[in-house]
Design an enzyme around this catalytic site. Structure first.
Site, PDB file in Angstrom:
ATOM      1  N   GLN A   1     -98.330  51.770  46.334  1.00 55.30           N
ATOM      2  CA  GLN A   1     -99.072  50.825  45.510  1.00 55.30           C
ATOM      3  C   GLN A   1     -99.765  51.592  44.386  1.00 55.30           C
ATOM      4  OE1 GLN A   1     -99.110  47.534  45.726  1.00 55.30           O
ATOM      5  NE2 GLN A   1     -98.007  47.305  47.643  1.00 55.30           N
TER       6      GLN A   1
ATOM      7  N   TYR B   1     -89.505  44.450  54.218  1.00 51.60           N
ATOM      8  CA  TYR B   1     -89.872  45.339  53.098  1.00 51.60           C
ATOM      9  C   TYR B   1     -91.208  46.037  53.363  1.00 51.60           C
ATOM     10  CZ  TYR B   1     -86.951  41.649  50.907  1.00 51.60           C
ATOM     11  OH  TYR B   1     -85.996  40.707  50.627  1.00 51.60           O
TER      12      TYR B   1
ATOM     13  N   ASN C   1     -97.860  49.972  54.626  1.00 52.22           N
ATOM     14  CA  ASN C   1     -99.115  49.651  53.945  1.00 52.22           C
ATOM     15  C   ASN C   1     -99.777  48.408  54.525  1.00 52.22           C
ATOM     16  OD1 ASN C   1    -101.020  49.950  51.621  1.00 52.22           O
ATOM     17  ND2 ASN C   1    -100.105  48.026  50.959  1.00 52.22           N
TER      18      ASN C   1
ATOM     19  N   GLU D   1     -87.627  48.257  57.023  1.00 51.98           N
ATOM     20  CA  GLU D   1     -87.619  48.993  55.756  1.00 51.98           C
ATOM     21  C   GLU D   1     -86.310  49.764  55.682  1.00 51.98           C
ATOM     22  OE1 GLU D   1     -87.939  50.690  52.289  1.00 51.98           O
ATOM     23  OE2 GLU D   1     -89.453  49.248  52.929  1.00 51.98           O
TER      24      GLU D   1
ATOM     25  N   ASP E   1     -93.098  41.081  51.119  1.00 50.48           N
ATOM     26  CA  ASP E   1     -93.553  41.653  49.843  1.00 50.48           C
ATOM     27  C   ASP E   1     -92.301  42.168  49.141  1.00 50.48           C
ATOM     28  OD1 ASP E   1     -94.842  42.837  47.742  1.00 50.48           O
ATOM     29  OD2 ASP E   1     -95.837  44.393  48.921  1.00 50.48           O
TER      30      ASP E   1
ATOM     31  N   CYS F   1     -94.859  40.487  43.217  1.00 55.06           N
ATOM     32  CA  CYS F   1     -95.146  41.182  41.957  1.00 55.06           C
ATOM     33  C   CYS F   1     -94.486  40.472  40.782  1.00 55.06           C
ATOM     34  CB  CYS F   1     -94.675  42.633  42.038  1.00 55.06           C
ATOM     35  SG  CYS F   1     -92.901  42.820  42.336  1.00 55.06           S
TER      36      CYS F   1
ATOM     37  N   GLU G   1     -99.970  40.324  40.186  1.00 55.28           N
ATOM     38  CA  GLU G   1     -99.555  40.227  41.586  1.00 55.28           C
ATOM     39  C   GLU G   1    -100.193  38.976  42.186  1.00 55.28           C
ATOM     40  OE1 GLU G   1     -97.831  43.300  44.592  1.00 55.28           O
ATOM     41  OE2 GLU G   1     -98.156  43.450  42.445  1.00 55.28           O
TER      42      GLU G   1
END
Length: 365
Positions: free
Chosen positions: A189, A217, A222, A238, A298, A323, A357
């Site tokens: 990030q 994802y 995070n 992931e 995300d 995003c 975002e």
């Protein structure tokens, strides 16, 4: 025309973004958004610059995206103070060292709130043991100047790291210190302060959630690691191997025992969930053991693909960080048929740009 103060300039651009998102979300009967601002300076933890050589000097440059004009950058107020300090110190040391300077065309910086930094030097030439010896001296000089730095050299098919290609970030998230390993050349990030606000909003949005959480994802974990305290179990996917390795490290360092990371793309996992294909990477994992009532996504700027949208519709709650509001809205056109938006958030990750975002919590009708 009266000049605006920096505060007014920042607030006016954030107000414009807020109005734009509210208009985009109006067709979906979204509630009033929670708006999370950014620091006005020194908010970006990553930066990449080309290096311009001019006689005896060299300096950082960027190119204007519209005019392609070269812009000299001696300081970069949007980047962290640590990056700004390193920009000056690095070039001062490299300037008179031909082996480190010759054919150097780019420098990438990755910094943390915990005051660590990775510097990657990119070359249009071969780098070898001679370069490594010079780079080791450079790193030692920077350490003596007070920098906690990892130095990496990159050239065609070559990567030389003097110690590590990662640094560990420490973020305060809702009363807990979270450790996140960040790997060079992997996604992190960019705005750490806003990232904290995103994590805390996601925690609040899922407070009191039942059952388990599925995340697609997940990157270096995070969100999944921060959200683990709200769920019995977390199953996350992931595809990027360095991010998966970092996530596994983060699970151990944060003493979290209810998160499982699977190295799979969201598309492959959707096929596994739908029984279309069997995957060796799921050996030993019984998906039926997980009672996932909430799914967290995300996705990249392209949004969720059509099959994944159909899959996420099956969950009682959908937490979606985006995003790209345009592709979010495209996905919402389908999701709104089965779910309603109960929470909307705006996170100003990228001040002074058109990028924004968003976060939405959708709950089954």
């Amino acid at each position: 025309m009266q000049n605006l103060s920096p505060t007014q300039t920042y607030q006016s651009q954030l107000d414009e973004k807020t109005q734009r998102i509210k208009m985009m979300m109006a067709p979906f009967n979204a509630p009033e958004p929670n708006v999370f601002s950014s620091p006005e300076q020194h908010y970006r933890m990553r930066a990449e610059f080309r290096i311009w050589h001019e006689q005896d000097s060299l300096y950082h440059i960027m190119f204007d995206q519209k005019t392609k004009q070269r812009i000299r950058v001696d300081n970069f107020p949007i980047a962290s103070q640590l990056i700004n300090q390193m920009m000056v110190a690095l070039l001062a040391e490299i300037k008179d060292k031909p082996i480190l300077r010759q054919k150097l065309f780019q420098v990438d910086y990755l910094s943390t709130l915990s005051n660590k930094i990775i510097v990657s030097l990119l070359y249009h030439k071969k780098i070898d043991e001679t370069w490594q010896q010079e780079a080791t001296e450079l790193r030692n000089t920077l350490i003596n100047q007070g920098f906690d730095v990892q130095l990496i050299g990159r050239a065609y098919k070559t990567k030389i790291m003097l110690d590590n290609d990662f640094i560990d970030e420490i973020l305060p998230v809702a009363g807990k210190k979270m450790i996140y390993r960040q790997v060079e050349n992997s996604f992190t990030q960019p705005n750490a302060q806003v990232n904290i606000k995103m994590l805390e909003w996601a925690l609040e949005a899922t407070e009191g959630a039942k059952g388990d959480l599925l995340e697609l994802y997940c990157g270096n974990g995070n969100f999944s690691l921060a959200l683990a305290r709200n769920f019995e179990n977390v199953l996350a996917t992931e595809i990027a191997k360095p991010s998966v390795n970092a996530a596994q490290y983060n699970i151990a360092m944060n003493n979290i025992d209810n998160v499982k990371i699977i190295r799979m793309s969201a598309e492959d996992f959707t096929q596994a969930m739908n029984g279309v294909r069997e995957f060796r990477r799921l050996e030993g994992i019984n998906l039926n053991d997980y009672q996932c009532e909430t799914i967290f996504v995300d996705p990249p700027r392209s949004g969720l693909d059509e099959k994944t949208v159909e899959m996420v519709k099956n969950y009682s709650s959908i937490l979606y960080i985006s995003c790209n509001p345009q592709t979010l809205c495209e996905n919402l056109e389908t999701l709104i048929k089965t779910h309603k938006i109960s929470k909307l958030a705006i996170f100003d990750q990228f001040p002074y740009t058109h990028h924004i975002e968003c976060g939405v919590l959708l709950e089954k009708r």
